[in-house]
Design a protein around this motif. Structure first.
Motif, PDB file in Angstrom:
ATOM      1  N   GLU A 126      30.744   0.158   0.341  1.00 33.38           N
ATOM      2  CA  GLU A 126      30.197   1.653   0.332  1.00 33.38           C
ATOM      3  C   GLU A 126      29.583   1.759   1.678  1.00 33.38           C
ATOM      4  OE1 GLU A 126      29.600   3.590  -4.129  1.00 33.38           O
ATOM      5  OE2 GLU A 126      28.755   1.409  -3.867  1.00 33.38           O
ATOM      6  N   LEU A 127      28.577   0.905   1.823  1.00 42.99           N
ATOM      7  CA  LEU A 127      27.785   0.951   3.001  1.00 42.99           C
ATOM      8  C   LEU A 127      28.139   0.754   4.398  1.00 42.99           C
ATOM      9  CD1 LEU A 127      24.638   1.479   3.804  1.00 42.99           C
ATOM     10  CD2 LEU A 127      24.157  -0.830   3.557  1.00 42.99           C
ATOM     11  N   GLY A 128      28.986   0.091   4.433  1.00 43.94           N
ATOM     12  CA  GLY A 128      29.797  -0.396   5.583  1.00 43.94           C
ATOM     13  C   GLY A 128      28.812  -1.173   6.817  1.00 43.94           C
ATOM     14  N   GLU A 129      27.694  -1.621   6.393  1.00 40.74           N
ATOM     15  CA  GLU A 129      26.873  -2.511   7.256  1.00 40.74           C
ATOM     16  C   GLU A 129      25.949  -2.860   6.216  1.00 40.74           C
ATOM     17  OE1 GLU A 129      24.281   0.188   9.582  1.00 40.74           O
ATOM     18  OE2 GLU A 129      24.445   1.743   8.530  1.00 40.74           O
ATOM     19  N   PRO A 130      25.387  -4.292   6.899  1.00 36.14           N
ATOM     20  CA  PRO A 130      24.165  -4.849   6.023  1.00 36.14           C
ATOM     21  C   PRO A 130      22.727  -4.256   6.018  1.00 36.14           C
ATOM     22  CG  PRO A 130      24.288  -6.054   8.240  1.00 36.14           C
ATOM     23  CD  PRO A 130      25.280  -4.758   7.980  1.00 36.14           C
ATOM     24  N   PHE A 131      21.995  -4.457   4.759  1.00 37.94           N
ATOM     25  CA  PHE A 131      20.628  -4.150   5.037  1.00 37.94           C
ATOM     26  C   PHE A 131      19.732  -5.016   5.977  1.00 37.94           C
ATOM     27  CE2 PHE A 131      21.984  -2.825   0.725  1.00 37.94           C
ATOM     28  CZ  PHE A 131      21.431  -1.753   0.878  1.00 37.94           C
ATOM     29  N   THR A 132      19.043  -4.921   6.841  1.00 39.87           N
ATOM     30  CA  THR A 132      18.582  -5.630   7.855  1.00 39.87           C
ATOM     31  C   THR A 132      17.162  -5.770   7.916  1.00 39.87           C
ATOM     32  OG1 THR A 132      18.656  -3.975   9.334  1.00 39.87           O
ATOM     33  CG2 THR A 132      20.525  -5.281   9.437  1.00 39.87           C
ATOM     34  N   THR A 133      16.305  -4.872   7.713  1.00 36.49           N
ATOM     35  CA  THR A 133      14.942  -4.992   7.587  1.00 36.49           C
ATOM     36  C   THR A 133      14.254  -4.713   6.236  1.00 36.49           C
ATOM     37  OG1 THR A 133      14.794  -2.435   7.549  1.00 36.49           O
ATOM     38  CG2 THR A 133      15.033  -3.693   9.690  1.00 36.49           C
ATOM     39  N   ALA A 134      12.855  -5.115   6.099  1.00 43.64           N
ATOM     40  CA  ALA A 134      12.255  -5.026   4.815  1.00 43.64           C
ATOM     41  C   ALA A 134      10.780  -4.379   4.901  1.00 43.64           C
ATOM     42  CB  ALA A 134      12.183  -6.415   4.305  1.00 43.64           C
ATOM     43  N   GLY A 135      10.627  -3.455   4.329  1.00 43.16           N
ATOM     44  CA  GLY A 135       9.313  -2.902   4.490  1.00 43.16           C
ATOM     45  C   GLY A 135       8.715  -3.047   3.191  1.00 43.16           C
ATOM     46  N   LEU A 136       7.354  -3.435   3.322  1.00 47.49           N
ATOM     47  CA  LEU A 136       6.555  -3.655   1.794  1.00 47.49           C
ATOM     48  C   LEU A 136       5.511  -2.712   1.800  1.00 47.49           C
ATOM     49  CD1 LEU A 136       8.021  -6.577   2.226  1.00 47.49           C
ATOM     50  CD2 LEU A 136       6.296  -7.748   1.277  1.00 47.49           C
ATOM     51  N   CYS A 137       5.125  -2.261   0.463  1.00 47.58           N
ATOM     52  CA  CYS A 137       3.922  -1.227   0.295  1.00 47.58           C
ATOM     53  C   CYS A 137       3.316  -1.929  -0.930  1.00 47.58           C
ATOM     54  CB  CYS A 137       4.766   0.011  -0.141  1.00 47.58           C
ATOM     55  SG  CYS A 137       5.403   1.017   1.216  1.00 47.58           S
ATOM     56  N   TYR A 138       2.011  -1.926  -0.745  1.00 52.23           N
ATOM     57  CA  TYR A 138       1.145  -2.362  -1.870  1.00 52.23           C
ATOM     58  C   TYR A 138       0.504  -1.199  -2.408  1.00 52.23           C
ATOM     59  CZ  TYR A 138      -2.098  -6.173  -3.798  1.00 52.23           C
ATOM     60  OH  TYR A 138      -3.056  -6.730  -4.783  1.00 52.23           O
ATOM     61  N   TYR A 139       0.715  -0.867  -3.715  1.00 53.84           N
ATOM     62  CA  TYR A 139      -0.011  -0.030  -4.329  1.00 53.84           C
ATOM     63  C   TYR A 139      -1.199  -0.575  -5.169  1.00 53.84           C
ATOM     64  CZ  TYR A 139       4.014   2.891  -2.949  1.00 53.84           C
ATOM     65  OH  TYR A 139       4.895   3.457  -2.066  1.00 53.84           O
ATOM     66  N   ARG A 140      -2.380  -0.420  -4.795  1.00 55.44           N
ATOM     67  CA  ARG A 140      -3.376  -1.135  -5.345  1.00 55.44           C
ATOM     68  C   ARG A 140      -3.745  -0.484  -6.950  1.00 55.44           C
ATOM     69  NH1 ARG A 140      -6.382  -0.484  -0.090  1.00 55.44           N
ATOM     70  NH2 ARG A 140      -5.451   1.591  -0.219  1.00 55.44           N
ATOM     71  N   ASP A 141      -3.815   0.734  -6.878  1.00 59.57           N
ATOM     72  CA  ASP A 141      -4.046   1.470  -8.335  1.00 59.57           C
ATOM     73  C   ASP A 141      -3.498   2.708  -8.363  1.00 59.57           C
ATOM     74  OD1 ASP A 141      -5.748   2.877  -6.762  1.00 59.57           O
ATOM     75  OD2 ASP A 141      -7.232   1.643  -6.993  1.00 59.57           O
ATOM     76  N   GLY A 142      -3.976   3.491  -9.241  1.00 57.73           N
ATOM     77  CA  GLY A 142      -3.175   4.946  -9.299  1.00 57.73           C
ATOM     78  C   GLY A 142      -3.606   5.685  -8.313  1.00 57.73           C
ATOM     79  N   ARG A 143      -4.586   5.329  -7.489  1.00 59.88           N
ATOM     80  CA  ARG A 143      -4.806   6.308  -6.484  1.00 59.88           C
ATOM     81  C   ARG A 143      -4.131   6.086  -5.016  1.00 59.88           C
ATOM     82  NH1 ARG A 143     -11.004   4.339  -6.219  1.00 59.88           N
ATOM     83  NH2 ARG A 143      -9.961   2.563  -6.632  1.00 59.88           N
ATOM     84  N   ASP A 144      -3.339   4.960  -5.191  1.00 60.64           N
ATOM     85  CA  ASP A 144      -2.466   4.891  -3.977  1.00 60.64           C
ATOM     86  C   ASP A 144      -1.059   5.606  -4.270  1.00 60.64           C
ATOM     87  OD1 ASP A 144      -4.053   3.355  -2.577  1.00 60.64           O
ATOM     88  OD2 ASP A 144      -3.287   1.444  -2.862  1.00 60.64           O
ATOM     89  N   SER A 145      -0.379   5.934  -3.254  1.00 60.41           N
ATOM     90  CA  SER A 145       0.869   6.894  -3.585  1.00 60.41           C
ATOM     91  C   SER A 145       1.251   6.755  -2.227  1.00 60.41           C
ATOM     92  CB  SER A 145       0.130   8.221  -3.730  1.00 60.41           C
ATOM     93  OG  SER A 145      -0.410   8.860  -2.802  1.00 60.41           O
ATOM     94  N   VAL A 146       2.641   7.591  -2.241  1.00 57.04           N
ATOM     95  CA  VAL A 146       3.242   7.862  -0.856  1.00 57.04           C
ATOM     96  C   VAL A 146       3.794   9.272  -1.299  1.00 57.04           C
ATOM     97  CG1 VAL A 146       5.612   6.886  -1.753  1.00 57.04           C
ATOM     98  CG2 VAL A 146       5.241   7.382   0.578  1.00 57.04           C
ATOM     99  N   ALA A 147       3.968  10.178  -0.486  1.00 53.98           N
ATOM    100  CA  ALA A 147       4.014  11.759  -0.732  1.00 53.98           C
ATOM    101  C   ALA A 147       5.726  11.742  -0.703  1.00 53.98           C
ATOM    102  CB  ALA A 147       3.557  12.411   0.595  1.00 53.98           C
ATOM    103  N   TRP A 148       6.124  12.955  -1.040  1.00 55.37           N
ATOM    104  CA  TRP A 148       7.549  13.108  -0.837  1.00 55.37           C
ATOM    105  C   TRP A 148       8.377  13.351   0.691  1.00 55.37           C
ATOM    106  CZ3 TRP A 148       9.913  13.742  -5.391  1.00 55.37           C
ATOM    107  CH2 TRP A 148       9.219  14.229  -6.462  1.00 55.37           C
ATOM    108  N   HIS A 149       9.334  12.590   0.713  1.00 57.38           N
ATOM    109  CA  HIS A 149      10.182  12.433   1.770  1.00 57.38           C
ATOM    110  C   HIS A 149      11.489  11.732   1.455  1.00 57.38           C
ATOM    111  CE1 HIS A 149       9.014   8.217   0.724  1.00 57.38           C
ATOM    112  NE2 HIS A 149       9.775   7.806   1.690  1.00 57.38           N
ATOM    113  N   GLY A 150      12.258  11.718   2.566  1.00 54.44           N
ATOM    114  CA  GLY A 150      13.471  11.267   2.514  1.00 54.44           C
ATOM    115  C   GLY A 150      13.653  10.318   3.744  1.00 54.44           C
ATOM    116  N   ASP A 151      14.182   9.045   3.512  1.00 50.11           N
ATOM    117  CA  ASP A 151      14.301   8.192   4.932  1.00 50.11           C
ATOM    118  C   ASP A 151      15.554   8.609   5.586  1.00 50.11           C
ATOM    119  OD1 ASP A 151      12.384   6.780   3.391  1.00 50.11           O
ATOM    120  OD2 ASP A 151      13.421   5.190   2.905  1.00 50.11           O
ATOM    121  N   ARG A 152      15.259   9.607   6.589  1.00 50.42           N
ATOM    122  CA  ARG A 152      16.147  10.357   7.224  1.00 50.42           C
ATOM    123  C   ARG A 152      16.355   9.756   8.663  1.00 50.42           C
ATOM    124  NH1 ARG A 152      14.506  14.485   3.991  1.00 50.42           N
ATOM    125  NH2 ARG A 152      13.210  15.131   5.398  1.00 50.42           N
ATOM    126  N   VAL A 153      15.193   9.150   9.095  1.00 46.30           N
ATOM    127  CA  VAL A 153      15.602   8.790  10.607  1.00 46.30           C
ATOM    128  C   VAL A 153      16.269   7.524  10.821  1.00 46.30           C
ATOM    129  CG1 VAL A 153      14.051   7.545  12.400  1.00 46.30           C
ATOM    130  CG2 VAL A 153      12.737   9.220  10.782  1.00 46.30           C
TER     131      VAL A 153
END
Length: 208
Positions: free
Chosen positions: A104-131
């Motif tokens: 389905e993808l036609g290419e491998p997964f190559t990179t890894a990004g890690l996010c550390y949400y320490r508590d409920g105050r940590d977050s990430v806003a609405w977005h799409g990974d379009r780049v």
């Protein structure tokens, strides 16, 4: 950095290993978008959380927003293509996902990004990974979560009902089809007393 989580009742072992991907289940979102979900794909997820929380070189970032510089509300780490990942099971996960979604993808997964949400105050806003992809080209993002569950919220970009998926303790979600173009996702803040969570996002080359 040290952090402690409330252990999952369903994941009490210390052996860190992956289960089979055969149990993944797909939900069609609409507009060509879909998500695949596999709860508890990673066994020993709580042990992996402790290792990542203590050993990954986490960094805090600041970004400009409305002419002000603000703290990014989570800690980050990024591993480029061919960078050694912080635990061997993450290399295994990336290889397993690349093989499973090759057709389905036609290419491998190559990179890894890690996010550390320490508590409920940590977050990430609405977005799409379009780049890294054209406006008409689909891609995939796979997320493996360890630590306490947090909601991954999804909504159509043009409006309409969305959905929420709680992820933690070794759960896997894969966002595919047009999901990054026609839908947005977020990890909202919460006033609930939630513990820390780490998400590992696998992406193909150039996608972010």
């Amino acid at each position: 950095m040290t952090a402690h989580i409330q252990g999952s009742l369903f994941d009490q072992g210390d052996e860190i290993r992956l289960g089979p991907l055969a149990g993944v289940r797909r939900t069609v979102l609409g507009d060509g978008a879909w998500i695949d979900l596999l709860p508890g794909w990673l066994h020993g997820a709580d042990a992996l959380f402790e290792e990542l929380a203590g050993n990954v070189p986490w960094r805090a970032e600041r970004r400009t927003m409305y002419d002000h510089e603000v703290d990014v509300p989570r800690l980050l780490a990024h591993y480029r293509e061919r960078d050694p990942l912080p635990h061997p099971v993450l290399d295994e996960a990336r290889d397993a996902l690349s093989a499973h979604y090759a057709a389905e993808l036609g290419e491998p997964f190559t990179t890894a990004g890690l996010c550390y949400y320490r508590d409920g105050r940590d977050s990430v806003a609405w977005h799409g990974d379009r780049v890294g992809r054209g406006s008409r080209e689909d891609t995939m993002v796979a997320i493996l979560s360890v630590g306490e569950p947090r909601d991954l919220a999804l909504r159509p970009r043009l409006g309409g009902p969305g959905t929420r998926v709680p992820l933690g303790h070794g759960d896997l979600v894969v966002m595919g089809g047009s999901c990054q173009r026609t839908w947005e996702h977020a990890v909202p803040k919460t006033a609930k007393g939630v513990g820390p969570r780490i998400s590992v996002q696998f992406r193909p080359r150039g996608v972010r």
